[in-house]
Design an enzyme around this catalytic site. Structure first.
Site, PDB file in Angstrom:
ATOM      1  CD  GLN A 141      -1.235  -0.475   3.659  1.00 25.51           C
ATOM      2  OE1 GLN A 141      -1.264   0.303   4.624  1.00 25.51           O
ATOM      3  NE2 GLN A 141      -2.033  -1.530   3.562  1.00 25.51           N
TER       4      GLN A 141
ATOM      5  CG  HIS B 169      -0.539   5.735   3.562  1.00 28.97           C
ATOM      6  ND1 HIS B 169      -1.705   5.017   3.629  1.00 28.97           N
ATOM      7  CD2 HIS B 169       0.393   5.014   4.255  1.00 28.97           C
ATOM      8  CE1 HIS B 169      -1.497   3.908   4.338  1.00 28.97           C
ATOM      9  NE2 HIS B 169      -0.229   3.895   4.717  1.00 28.97           N
TER      10      HIS B 169
ATOM     11  CD  GLU C 295       2.231   4.015   7.642  1.00 25.50           C
ATOM     12  OE1 GLU C 295       1.419   3.594   8.487  1.00 25.50           O
ATOM     13  OE2 GLU C 295       2.179   3.682   6.448  1.00 25.50           O
TER      14      GLU C 295
ATOM     15  CG  HIS D 232       4.192   0.930   3.514  1.00 23.17           C
ATOM     16  ND1 HIS D 232       3.673   2.098   2.999  1.00 23.17           N
ATOM     17  CD2 HIS D 232       3.294   0.520   4.453  1.00 23.17           C
ATOM     18  CE1 HIS D 232       2.531   2.380   3.588  1.00 23.17           C
ATOM     19  NE2 HIS D 232       2.274   1.432   4.482  1.00 23.17           N
TER      20      HIS D 232
ATOM     21  NE  ARG E  26      -6.206  -3.201   0.833  1.00 17.42           N
ATOM     22  CZ  ARG E  26      -7.428  -2.705   0.923  1.00 17.42           C
ATOM     23  NH1 ARG E  26      -8.249  -2.723  -0.116  1.00 17.42           N
ATOM     24  NH2 ARG E  26      -7.847  -2.163   2.049  1.00 17.42           N
TER      25      ARG E  26
END
Length: 275
Positions: free
Chosen positions: A63, A65, A82, A140, A160
């Site tokens: 996935q 972001h 993250e 990642h 995804r």
């Protein structure tokens, strides 16, 4: 209130585990495996950050972001940087971070469709004590056999790219558009900042510290909230008692009083450490 203990929310996942530890009760009997434990604020508040534990029994999906600018262009409140603090890792455990070599958007799209993206990604070996930061745009996948704490911008926007043939929706158009196509470059953590205090990351979206036991004064700017995540040990802050497996938010100027065996994370938004 200067300190608030957050609600704990266990999330069952088919890829999760039944052996949890770190202050969490294991899943008994034939109960469904737990993949995530979230900490939620009471009421309708939407904080800038989100803290969760992950317990992985197998690889998670590939996935990516969006960053803040890309998220805003799509009508979303924020992107998602993250990071992961590894608490436990089975032998051979890995996390995929970026492609092994530069890719074009067409190559990434084709690899995601065919499944060869798994071989194109750089699967990095990890062990307990490791820390990894994944900026928005990093393709990642978290591997199996891991227990980790994820600290992130509070966004659940996930594109995804590949999910091992499952029937879950993929998001190739958006995912390819926001993905970094060069190999991942790890950040260098600032490191030790006094006795028992280590700065794991210092901006651009948040600061994350790892603290050992004892008394730790915390002086937060007005309007800033910090999240205290005790990995081991017990203690109190702002009149709130805590122990491993819990999470407490802190505002203002307070003192964290922790047992000698305590190991804690302290996370807060911003670009530089406090104190």
């Amino acid at each position: 209130m200067p300190a608030t203990k957050l609600h704990t929310h266990r999330v069952e996942k088919p890829w999760g585990r039944r052996d949890l530890g770190f202050g969490f009760a294991d899943v008994e009997g034939g109960g469904d495996p737990v993949g995530e434990v979230w900490f939620q604020e009471p009421g309708d508040t939407t904080p800038d950050m989100l803290i969760k534990y992950l317990f992985t029994g197998e690889r998670l999906s590939v996935q990516v972001h969006p960053d803040d600018e890309q998220a805003h262009a799509r009508g979303l409140p924020r992107g998602k940087d993250e990071c992961w603090t590894i608490l436990k890792a089975d032998p051979g455990a890995t996390i995929a971070l970026g492609p092994k070599s530069p890719m074009t958007q067409d190559q990434l799209r084709a690899a995601a469709r065919s499944g060869t993206i798994i071989d194109d990604l750089d699967w990095v070996p990890v062990k307990a004590g490791d820390f990894l930061y994944a900026p928005s745009g990093t393709v990642h996948a978290i591997g199996g056999g891991l227990t980790l704490i994820e600290v992130q911008q509070n966004s659940e926007t996930t594109y995804r790219l590949y999910d091992y043939g499952s029937d879950r929706e993929l998001h190739l158009k958006d995912g390819v558009e926001v993905a970094h196509l060069q190999p991942y470059r790890p950040i260098v953590s600032p490191g030790a900042a006094g006795d028992g205090r280590t700065i794991l990351v210092e901006g651009p979206k948040f600061v994350l510290e790892r603290l050992q036991g004892g008394e730790r004064p915390v002086a937060l700017p007005e309007g800033t909230t910090a999240w205290l995540v005790p990995i081991t040990g017990s203690g109190s802050v702002g009149g709130v008692d805590w122990t491993a497996g819990e999470c407490v938010t802190v505002t203002g100027s307070e003192t964290i009083r922790a047992s000698a065996d305590a190991d804690m994370l302290l996370a807060y938004p911003g670009t530089q450490r406090i104190g």
